[in-house]
Design an enzyme around this catalytic site. Structure first.
Site, mmCIF file in Angstrom:
data_model
loop_
_atom_site.group_PDB
_atom_site.id
_atom_site.type_symbol
_atom_site.label_atom_id
_atom_site.label_comp_id
_atom_site.label_asym_id
_atom_site.label_seq_id
_atom_site.Cartn_x
_atom_site.Cartn_y
_atom_site.Cartn_z
ATOM 1 N N ARG A 39 19.008 53.345 47.547
ATOM 2 C CA ARG A 39 19.796 53.578 48.769
ATOM 3 C C ARG A 39 19.592 52.491 49.817
ATOM 4 O O ARG A 39 20.433 52.298 50.693
ATOM 5 C CB ARG A 39 19.520 54.978 49.326
ATOM 6 C CG ARG A 39 20.173 56.071 48.493
ATOM 7 C CD ARG A 39 19.805 57.451 48.996
ATOM 8 N NE ARG A 39 18.384 57.681 48.915
ATOM 9 C CZ ARG A 39 17.740 58.111 47.820
ATOM 10 N NH1 ARG A 39 18.414 58.351 46.712
ATOM 11 N NH2 ARG A 39 16.447 58.299 47.845
ATOM 12 N N GLU A 96 7.216 60.353 47.918
ATOM 13 C CA GLU A 96 7.015 61.702 48.463
ATOM 14 C C GLU A 96 7.076 62.686 47.290
ATOM 15 O O GLU A 96 6.487 63.733 47.298
ATOM 16 C CB GLU A 96 8.124 62.010 49.485
ATOM 17 C CG GLU A 96 7.896 63.277 50.294
ATOM 18 C CD GLU A 96 9.091 63.610 51.179
ATOM 19 O OE1 GLU A 96 10.048 62.826 51.236
ATOM 20 O OE2 GLU A 96 9.064 64.698 51.777
HETATM 21 P P1 AMP Z 1 8.198 56.838 50.759
HETATM 22 O O1 AMP Z 1 7.573 55.868 49.795
HETATM 23 O O2 AMP Z 1 7.529 58.191 50.675
HETATM 24 O O3 AMP Z 1 8.233 56.304 52.166
HETATM 25 O O4 AMP Z 1 9.664 57.109 50.260
HETATM 26 C C1 AMP Z 1 10.642 56.239 50.555
HETATM 27 C C2 AMP Z 1 11.782 56.220 49.585
HETATM 28 O O5 AMP Z 1 12.060 57.482 48.993
HETATM 29 C C3 AMP Z 1 12.988 55.814 50.348
HETATM 30 O O6 AMP Z 1 13.451 54.645 49.739
HETATM 31 C C4 AMP Z 1 13.966 56.950 50.240
HETATM 32 O O7 AMP Z 1 15.109 56.474 49.604
HETATM 33 C C5 AMP Z 1 13.303 58.007 49.382
HETATM 34 N N1 AMP Z 1 13.026 59.265 50.096
HETATM 35 C C6 AMP Z 1 11.817 59.797 50.355
HETATM 36 N N2 AMP Z 1 11.906 60.981 50.956
HETATM 37 C C7 AMP Z 1 13.214 61.204 51.130
HETATM 38 C C8 AMP Z 1 13.982 62.261 51.713
HETATM 39 N N3 AMP Z 1 13.388 63.335 52.243
HETATM 40 N N4 AMP Z 1 15.313 62.150 51.721
HETATM 41 C C9 AMP Z 1 15.926 61.063 51.183
HETATM 42 N N5 AMP Z 1 15.276 60.052 50.618
HETATM 43 C C10 AMP Z 1 13.934 60.097 50.573
#
Ligand code: AMP
Length: 181
Positions: A69, A106
Protein backbone atom coordinates in the site's frame (compact mmCIF):
# COMPACT_ATOMS: atom_id res chain seq x y z
CA UNK A 1 3.02 24.34 -8.68
CA UNK A 2 2.26 24.72 -4.97
CA UNK A 3 -1.46 24.59 -4.20
CA UNK A 4 -2.12 25.58 -0.59
CA UNK A 5 -3.89 22.87 1.36
CA UNK A 6 -5.54 23.21 4.75
CA UNK A 7 -4.14 20.31 6.82
CA UNK A 8 -7.08 20.18 9.25
CA UNK A 9 -9.63 20.17 6.47
CA UNK A 10 -7.73 17.46 4.57
CA UNK A 11 -7.40 15.33 7.73
CA UNK A 12 -11.12 15.66 8.36
CA UNK A 13 -11.96 14.62 4.79
CA UNK A 14 -9.54 11.69 4.91
CA UNK A 15 -10.86 10.38 8.22
CA UNK A 16 -14.34 10.41 6.73
CA UNK A 17 -13.35 8.06 3.86
CA UNK A 18 -10.80 5.74 5.51
CA UNK A 19 -12.74 2.68 6.64
CA UNK A 20 -12.16 0.72 9.83
CA UNK A 21 -12.50 -2.98 9.06
CA UNK A 22 -12.60 -4.98 12.30
CA UNK A 23 -10.93 -8.41 12.54
CA UNK A 24 -9.01 -8.15 9.24
CA UNK A 25 -6.69 -9.85 8.33
CA UNK A 26 -7.13 -11.58 11.67
CA UNK A 27 -9.14 -11.24 14.86
CA UNK A 28 -8.37 -8.21 17.00
CA UNK A 29 -6.88 -6.08 14.20
CA UNK A 30 -8.78 -3.01 13.07
CA UNK A 31 -7.65 -2.67 9.47
CA UNK A 32 -7.48 0.85 8.04
CA UNK A 33 -8.80 0.52 4.50
CA UNK A 34 -7.54 3.29 2.23
CA UNK A 35 -9.17 2.01 -0.98
CA UNK A 36 -12.09 4.49 -0.67
CA UNK A 37 -9.46 7.24 -0.72
CA UNK A 38 -7.99 5.82 -3.94
CA UNK A 39 -11.50 5.81 -5.43
CA UNK A 40 -11.96 9.50 -4.65
CA UNK A 41 -9.82 11.03 -7.38
CA UNK A 42 -10.02 14.58 -6.11
CA UNK A 43 -9.19 13.71 -2.51
CA UNK A 44 -6.39 11.37 -3.60
CA UNK A 45 -4.91 14.15 -5.75
CA UNK A 46 -5.17 16.58 -2.85
CA UNK A 47 -3.42 14.10 -0.53
CA UNK A 48 -0.52 13.62 -2.95
CA UNK A 49 -0.36 17.40 -3.42
CA UNK A 50 -0.09 17.81 0.36
CA UNK A 51 2.98 15.55 0.50
CA UNK A 52 4.38 17.20 -2.64
CA UNK A 53 4.20 20.58 -0.86
CA UNK A 54 6.22 19.14 2.03
CA UNK A 55 9.07 17.95 -0.22
CA UNK A 56 8.99 20.19 -3.28
CA UNK A 57 11.95 22.35 -2.17
CA UNK A 58 14.03 19.59 -0.61
CA UNK A 59 16.98 17.69 -2.04
CA UNK A 60 15.96 14.08 -2.66
CA UNK A 61 17.47 11.34 -4.81
CA UNK A 62 14.58 8.97 -4.47
CA UNK A 63 11.52 7.86 -2.60
CA UNK A 64 11.75 4.43 -1.04
CA UNK A 65 8.32 2.92 -0.66
CA UNK A 66 7.11 -0.29 0.93
CA UNK A 67 4.95 -3.04 -0.59
CA UNK A 68 2.19 -2.86 -1.15
CA UNK A 69 0.00 0.00 0.00
CA UNK A 70 3.00 2.30 0.33
CA UNK A 71 3.26 2.14 -3.48
CA UNK A 72 -0.11 3.89 -3.83
CA UNK A 73 1.34 6.98 -2.19
CA UNK A 74 5.03 6.72 -3.01
CA UNK A 75 4.65 6.28 -6.77
CA UNK A 76 2.46 9.32 -7.57
CA UNK A 77 4.49 11.44 -5.17
CA UNK A 78 7.81 10.46 -6.80
CA UNK A 79 6.38 11.18 -10.26
CA UNK A 80 5.11 14.59 -9.18
CA UNK A 81 8.40 15.48 -7.50
CA UNK A 82 10.36 14.18 -10.49
CA UNK A 83 12.54 11.88 -8.35
CA UNK A 84 13.17 8.14 -8.60
CA UNK A 85 11.09 5.47 -6.92
CA UNK A 86 12.69 2.48 -5.24
CA UNK A 87 10.27 -0.29 -4.30
CA UNK A 88 10.87 -2.41 -1.22
CA UNK A 89 9.14 -5.69 -2.00
CA UNK A 90 8.16 -8.92 -0.33
CA UNK A 91 10.48 -11.91 -0.70
CA UNK A 92 10.96 -13.30 -4.22
CA UNK A 93 9.35 -10.45 -6.19
CA UNK A 94 12.39 -8.48 -7.36
CA UNK A 95 14.26 -9.99 -10.33
CA UNK A 96 17.82 -8.73 -9.76
CA UNK A 97 20.28 -9.23 -6.88
CA UNK A 98 18.72 -8.04 -3.62
CA UNK A 99 19.53 -7.18 -0.03
CA UNK A 100 17.10 -8.77 2.43
CA UNK A 101 15.78 -7.84 5.81
CA UNK A 102 13.29 -9.59 8.11
CA UNK A 103 10.71 -7.66 10.12
CA UNK A 104 7.80 -8.00 12.54
CA UNK A 105 4.27 -7.00 11.57
CA UNK A 106 1.37 -6.06 13.81
CA UNK A 107 0.09 -9.42 12.52
CA UNK A 108 3.05 -11.74 11.78
CA UNK A 109 6.66 -11.87 10.50
CA UNK A 110 7.89 -11.38 6.95
CA UNK A 111 10.88 -10.57 4.74
CA UNK A 112 11.53 -7.57 2.53
CA UNK A 113 13.97 -7.03 -0.30
CA UNK A 114 15.46 -4.13 -2.23
CA UNK A 115 17.58 -4.21 -5.39
CA UNK A 116 21.22 -3.99 -4.34
CA UNK A 117 22.18 -1.92 -7.38
CA UNK A 118 19.47 0.68 -6.59
CA UNK A 119 20.78 1.00 -3.03
CA UNK A 120 24.28 1.88 -4.24
CA UNK A 121 23.02 4.91 -6.13
CA UNK A 122 21.02 6.43 -3.28
CA UNK A 123 21.99 9.15 -0.86
CA UNK A 124 19.14 11.51 0.14
CA UNK A 125 16.08 9.39 0.67
CA UNK A 126 12.46 9.90 1.67
CA UNK A 127 10.70 6.79 2.94
CA UNK A 128 6.93 6.65 2.35
CA UNK A 129 4.35 4.18 3.64
CA UNK A 130 0.63 4.18 4.35
CA UNK A 131 0.48 3.17 8.01
CA UNK A 132 2.89 3.46 10.94
CA UNK A 133 1.73 0.69 13.27
CA UNK A 134 4.38 -1.05 15.42
CA UNK A 135 7.14 0.50 13.31
CA UNK A 136 8.74 -2.93 12.74
CA UNK A 137 8.53 -2.77 8.96
CA UNK A 138 9.86 0.70 8.48
CA UNK A 139 12.68 0.36 11.02
CA UNK A 140 13.90 -2.74 9.16
CA UNK A 141 13.88 -0.74 5.92
CA UNK A 142 15.72 2.17 7.59
CA UNK A 143 18.37 -0.22 8.86
CA UNK A 144 18.86 -1.57 5.34
CA UNK A 145 19.13 1.93 3.88
CA UNK A 146 21.51 3.23 6.53
CA UNK A 147 23.78 0.21 6.20
CA UNK A 148 24.05 1.15 2.53
CA UNK A 149 25.06 4.73 3.44
CA UNK A 150 21.75 6.50 2.74
CA UNK A 151 20.73 9.67 4.55
CA UNK A 152 17.12 9.43 5.69
CA UNK A 153 15.69 12.87 4.97
CA UNK A 154 12.25 11.90 6.19
CA UNK A 155 9.82 9.09 6.91
CA UNK A 156 6.30 10.09 5.89
CA UNK A 157 3.11 8.16 6.59
CA UNK A 158 -0.46 8.80 5.66
CA UNK A 159 -1.48 7.68 9.14
CA UNK A 160 -0.09 6.61 12.48
CA UNK A 161 -1.65 4.23 14.99
CA UNK A 162 -0.24 6.11 17.97
CA UNK A 163 -1.28 3.53 20.59
CA UNK A 164 1.22 1.07 19.03
CA UNK A 165 4.09 3.52 19.71
CA UNK A 166 5.90 2.75 16.42
CA UNK A 167 7.45 6.22 16.51
CA UNK A 168 9.61 5.14 19.45
CA UNK A 169 11.45 2.72 17.15
CA UNK A 170 12.30 5.63 14.84
CA UNK A 171 13.59 8.01 17.50
CA UNK A 172 16.53 9.57 15.67
CA UNK A 173 14.65 10.20 12.45
CA UNK A 174 12.24 12.87 11.17
CA UNK A 175 8.89 11.07 11.25
CA UNK A 176 5.70 12.64 9.94
CA UNK A 177 2.14 11.34 9.85
CA UNK A 178 -0.76 13.26 8.37
CA UNK A 179 -3.41 11.43 10.43
CA UNK A 180 -3.24 10.09 13.95
CA UNK A 181 -5.51 7.46 15.49
P1 AMP B 1 4.19 -2.06 11.28
O1 AMP B 1 5.45 -2.77 10.88
O2 AMP B 1 3.54 -2.75 12.46
O3 AMP B 1 4.40 -0.60 11.53
O4 AMP B 1 3.15 -2.26 10.12
C1 AMP B 1 3.21 -1.46 9.04
C2 AMP B 1 2.66 -2.07 7.78
O5 AMP B 1 1.57 -2.96 7.99
C3 AMP B 1 2.15 -0.95 6.95
O6 AMP B 1 2.87 -1.00 5.75
C4 AMP B 1 0.68 -1.19 6.76
O7 AMP B 1 0.45 -1.33 5.39
C5 AMP B 1 0.36 -2.48 7.47
N1 AMP B 1 -0.55 -2.32 8.62
C6 AMP B 1 -0.28 -2.55 9.91
N2 AMP B 1 -1.34 -2.37 10.70
C7 AMP B 1 -2.33 -1.98 9.89
C8 AMP B 1 -3.70 -1.61 10.08
N3 AMP B 1 -4.25 -1.63 11.30
N4 AMP B 1 -4.41 -1.25 9.01
C9 AMP B 1 -3.86 -1.23 7.77
N5 AMP B 1 -2.60 -1.56 7.52
C10 AMP B 1 -1.82 -1.94 8.55
Amino acid sequence: MRTLIDTQELSYELKKVIHDVPDFPKKGIIFKDITPLLMDGFLFQKTIQFFFNRWQDEVLDAIVTIESRGFFLGAPLAAQLGVGLIPVRKKGKLPRKTRKVSYQLEYGTDHLEIHEEDLKRLRHVLVVDDVLATGGTVSAVIQLLEEAGCLIRGIDFLMELTFLKGREKLKNHPVFSLLQY
